[in-house]
Scaffold this motif. Structure first.
Motif, mmCIF file in Angstrom:
data_model
loop_
_atom_site.group_PDB
_atom_site.id
_atom_site.type_symbol
_atom_site.label_atom_id
_atom_site.label_comp_id
_atom_site.label_asym_id
_atom_site.label_seq_id
_atom_site.Cartn_x
_atom_site.Cartn_y
_atom_site.Cartn_z
ATOM 1 N N PHE A 121 0.846 -1.188 0.000
ATOM 2 C CA PHE A 121 0.000 0.000 0.000
ATOM 3 C C PHE A 121 0.885 1.243 0.000
ATOM 4 O O PHE A 121 1.898 1.294 0.707
ATOM 5 N N ASN A 122 0.490 2.263 -0.777
ATOM 6 C CA ASN A 122 1.259 3.500 -0.757
ATOM 7 C C ASN A 122 0.965 4.281 0.523
ATOM 8 O O ASN A 122 0.101 3.910 1.315
ATOM 9 N N LYS A 123 1.681 5.383 0.724
ATOM 10 C CA LYS A 123 1.577 6.127 1.979
ATOM 11 C C LYS A 123 0.162 6.669 2.217
ATOM 12 O O LYS A 123 -0.347 6.669 3.335
ATOM 13 N N ALA A 124 -0.480 7.129 1.146
ATOM 14 C CA ALA A 124 -1.840 7.655 1.297
ATOM 15 C C ALA A 124 -2.811 6.545 1.687
ATOM 16 O O ALA A 124 -3.691 6.733 2.532
ATOM 17 N N GLN A 125 -2.675 5.368 1.073
ATOM 18 C CA GLN A 125 -3.542 4.239 1.430
ATOM 19 C C GLN A 125 -3.293 3.809 2.869
ATOM 20 O O GLN A 125 -4.236 3.448 3.584
ATOM 21 N N GLN A 126 -2.035 3.845 3.307
ATOM 22 C CA GLN A 126 -1.741 3.503 4.696
ATOM 23 C C GLN A 126 -2.423 4.479 5.652
ATOM 24 O O GLN A 126 -2.940 4.080 6.699
ATOM 25 N N ASP A 127 -2.460 5.757 5.281
ATOM 26 C CA ASP A 127 -3.147 6.744 6.121
ATOM 27 C C ASP A 127 -4.626 6.432 6.256
ATOM 28 O O ASP A 127 -5.260 6.782 7.261
ATOM 29 N N GLY A 128 -5.196 5.758 5.252
ATOM 30 C CA GLY A 128 -6.619 5.440 5.301
ATOM 31 C C GLY A 128 -7.003 4.504 6.432
ATOM 32 O O GLY A 128 -8.178 4.451 6.832
ATOM 33 N N PHE A 129 -6.052 3.756 6.970
ATOM 34 C CA PHE A 129 -6.354 2.857 8.087
ATOM 35 C C PHE A 129 -6.462 3.599 9.421
ATOM 36 O O PHE A 129 -7.102 3.124 10.356
ATOM 37 N N LEU A 130 -5.820 4.764 9.511
ATOM 38 C CA LEU A 130 -5.630 5.418 10.811
ATOM 39 C C LEU A 130 -6.933 5.720 11.553
ATOM 40 O O LEU A 130 -7.065 5.367 12.738
ATOM 41 N N PRO A 131 -7.940 6.378 10.923
ATOM 42 C CA PRO A 131 -9.150 6.693 11.696
ATOM 43 C C PRO A 131 -9.887 5.450 12.176
ATOM 44 O O PRO A 131 -10.477 5.457 13.266
ATOM 45 N N HIS A 132 -9.836 4.374 11.424
ATOM 46 C CA HIS A 132 -10.537 3.140 11.806
ATOM 47 C C HIS A 132 -9.780 2.401 12.913
ATOM 48 O O HIS A 132 -10.391 1.694 13.716
ATOM 49 N N MET A 133 -8.476 2.588 12.965
ATOM 50 C CA MET A 133 -7.703 2.041 14.080
ATOM 51 C C MET A 133 -7.967 2.849 15.347
ATOM 52 O O MET A 133 -8.125 2.299 16.440
ATOM 53 N N GLU A 134 -8.011 4.169 15.191
ATOM 54 C CA GLU A 134 -8.153 5.043 16.356
ATOM 55 C C GLU A 134 -9.515 4.937 17.017
ATOM 56 O O GLU A 134 -9.628 5.016 18.245
ATOM 57 N N ASP A 135 -10.579 4.735 16.213
ATOM 58 C CA ASP A 135 -11.912 4.656 16.837
ATOM 59 C C ASP A 135 -12.310 3.223 17.204
ATOM 60 O O ASP A 135 -13.429 2.976 17.651
ATOM 61 N N GLY A 136 -11.381 2.276 17.011
ATOM 62 C CA GLY A 136 -11.648 0.905 17.435
ATOM 63 C C GLY A 136 -12.439 0.074 16.461
ATOM 64 O O GLY A 136 -12.834 -1.058 16.779
ATOM 65 N N THR A 137 -12.678 0.591 15.234
ATOM 66 C CA THR A 137 -13.420 -0.197 14.256
ATOM 67 C C THR A 137 -12.659 -1.464 13.886
ATOM 68 O O THR A 137 -13.253 -2.530 13.717
ATOM 69 N N ILE A 138 -11.345 -1.334 13.751
ATOM 70 C CA ILE A 138 -10.522 -2.503 13.423
ATOM 71 C C ILE A 138 -9.312 -2.567 14.361
ATOM 72 O O ILE A 138 -8.867 -1.546 14.891
ATOM 73 N N LEU A 139 -8.834 -3.770 14.544
ATOM 74 C CA LEU A 139 -7.499 -3.978 15.099
ATOM 75 C C LEU A 139 -6.661 -4.471 13.937
ATOM 76 O O LEU A 139 -6.933 -5.530 13.378
#
Length: 436
Positions: A121-139
């Motif tokens: 995944f490129n850097k922008a795609q990696q950033d796409g995981f951040l909000p879902h990690m932070e709010d607990g949607t995914i581990l």
């Protein structure tokens, strides 16, 4: 992907599945070779004991258990296991995954999202995981064979713990082979030496070993095969080596430090490993020359010439004949006296140049091609060294007010013993001239 465990599963009545899949671990305690991270004192073991699993990056070579560990972590923590590959997943698919995880969370179940080859995944795609990690949607549990420091962005790394998984040792692979024999209810038709060769061919990859075992078990042989007979039937697995990746930097570092450590055997080994991996010999010639000037320097001025001669010989002969000239340079460098005095002096001079870059040279060593320059004192008082006693004037050539440094301090090794004597000789003369 599949991995490894310690106790054999019961025989299956169904049609045989691939051996690696049949031997998939059922619990974390069955995983082979990763005791350092899975034991109660290891990072994953401690997380599970505290029931506080965080997002992870599993970094390790192929076939060491990344996918299986992620799946079993989900089982241990009652999380839904969702697996995707960065190679085949785009933004629309990711949105669907996150939305399904959000709905699952609303219904009271968390999601462990396993991302294979996450470095793709490129850097922008990696950033796409951040909000879902932070709010607990995914581990998030990412798997990569590449160094996360280079391939993953800082924001993602700050939210995930990197777990380093080791290649399987020969002892680990032997345990796996024994498990495969138990599963198949027959011994490998190999002599002891051939069995060792099979393990070597797997090169630390458990899945590769199981695939090799399936091939061997399919042969009809009347007696155990020898090492040579096995080699004729199986192609040796290519060594892991990415000329643009982490392994490239690991091996050149090993070569450089072996040369610096005056170990010709180790230096030759890492040199050969890089050549076997397909490294460009010109790159190695360039790095050997760098070693000569950085780690040997003036302790043996011939070292640089040996490297340049070896490089030129390679250019004329090509591979594989020219590689011997580079190998000779490796041996010469490893056995040469070592000194970084010139390298250290150069770096110190660069620092001083940055800090004092506006200081003028003293007037007595400035050229005076015009009358005006002569009138303002350019060149006045310059002492021509060839006309002086001992061919040495002892004048100060540093900017006015700058204290004379002592950057180059040669050791009592190799040719630099002689250079040290010369420095001391000129220091004595300099002191004498200034005292007169």
């Amino acid at each position: 992907m599949s991995d490894l465990f310690d106790t054999p599963s019961p025989a299956h009545a169904e049609a045989p599945r691939p051996l690696a899949d049949r031997l998939r671990p059922r619990v974390l305690s069955e995983v082979i070779g990763q005791e350092a991270v899975l034991s109660p004192d290891g990072p994953l073991g401690a997380m599970l004991a505290a029931r506080s699993l965080s997002s992870l990056i599993l970094w390790g070579p192929p076939g060491v258990g990344k996918t299986t560990i992620a799946r079993l972590l989900a089982d241990e923590t009652d999380l839904a296991f969702v697996q995707i590959s960065a190679i085949f997943t785009g933004v629309p698919e990711l949105r669907k995954v996150f939305e399904a995880a959000r709905i699952r969370r609303q219904n009271g179940q968390g999601t462990l999202l396993f991302v294979d080859e996450i470095h793709r995944f490129n850097k922008a795609q990696q950033d796409g995981f951040l909000p879902h990690m932070e709010d607990g949607t995914i581990l998030l549990v990412g798997a990569t064979t590449e160094n996360p420091s280079f391939e993953l962005n800082a924001a993602l790394l700050s939210r995930a713990q990197v777990i380093v998984l080791a290649a399987l040792t020969p002892a680990d692979l032997e345990r796996l082979a024994q498990r495969a024999e138990h599963e198949l209810n027959r011994a490998l038709p190999l002599t002891g030496e051939a069995r060792e060769a099979l393990v070597e061919m797997a090169d630390g990859d458990g899945r590769a070993l199981l695939n090799l075992i399936e091939q061997v078990m399919s042969w009809r042989v009347e007696r155990p095969l020898t090492r040579d007979e096995l080699a004729k039937r199986l192609m040796r697995r290519a060594a892991r080596y990415d000329k643009a990746g982490d392994e490239h930097y690991n091996l050149i570092s090993a070569l450089h430090k072996s040369v610096r450590g005056s170990d010709p055997e180790a230096a030759l080994y890492w040199f050969a490993r890089m050549l076997e991996g397909g490294e460009d010999p010109r790159f190695l010639a360039r790095r050997l020359t760098r070693m000569a000037v950085e780690d040997i320097g003036l302790a043996d001025p011939q070292a640089q010439a040996v490297c340049l001669d070896g490089w030129q010989t390679y250019e004329r002969l090509g591979s594989p004949e020219g590689e011997l000239a580079l190998a000779q340079a490796v041996i010469y460098l490893a056995l040469a006296p070592k000194s970084n005095a010139a390298y250290t002096a150069y770096k110190a001079a660069r620092v001083a140049a940055r800090e004092t870059g506006s200081l003028m040279p003293p007037r007595h060593i400035l050229n005076a091609p015009t009358r005006l320059m002569k009138e303002v004192g350019y060149g006045a008082g310059y002492a021509y060294d060839h006309d002086q006693e001992d061919g040495f004037s002892g004048q100060d050539y540093f900017p006015e007010g700058m204290k004379r440094p002592a950057w180059y301090v040669p050791p009592e090794r190799g040719f630099e013993r002689e250079l040290k004597k010369r420095i001391e000789y000129f220091d004595r003369l300099r002191t004498k001239r200034r005292g007169d």
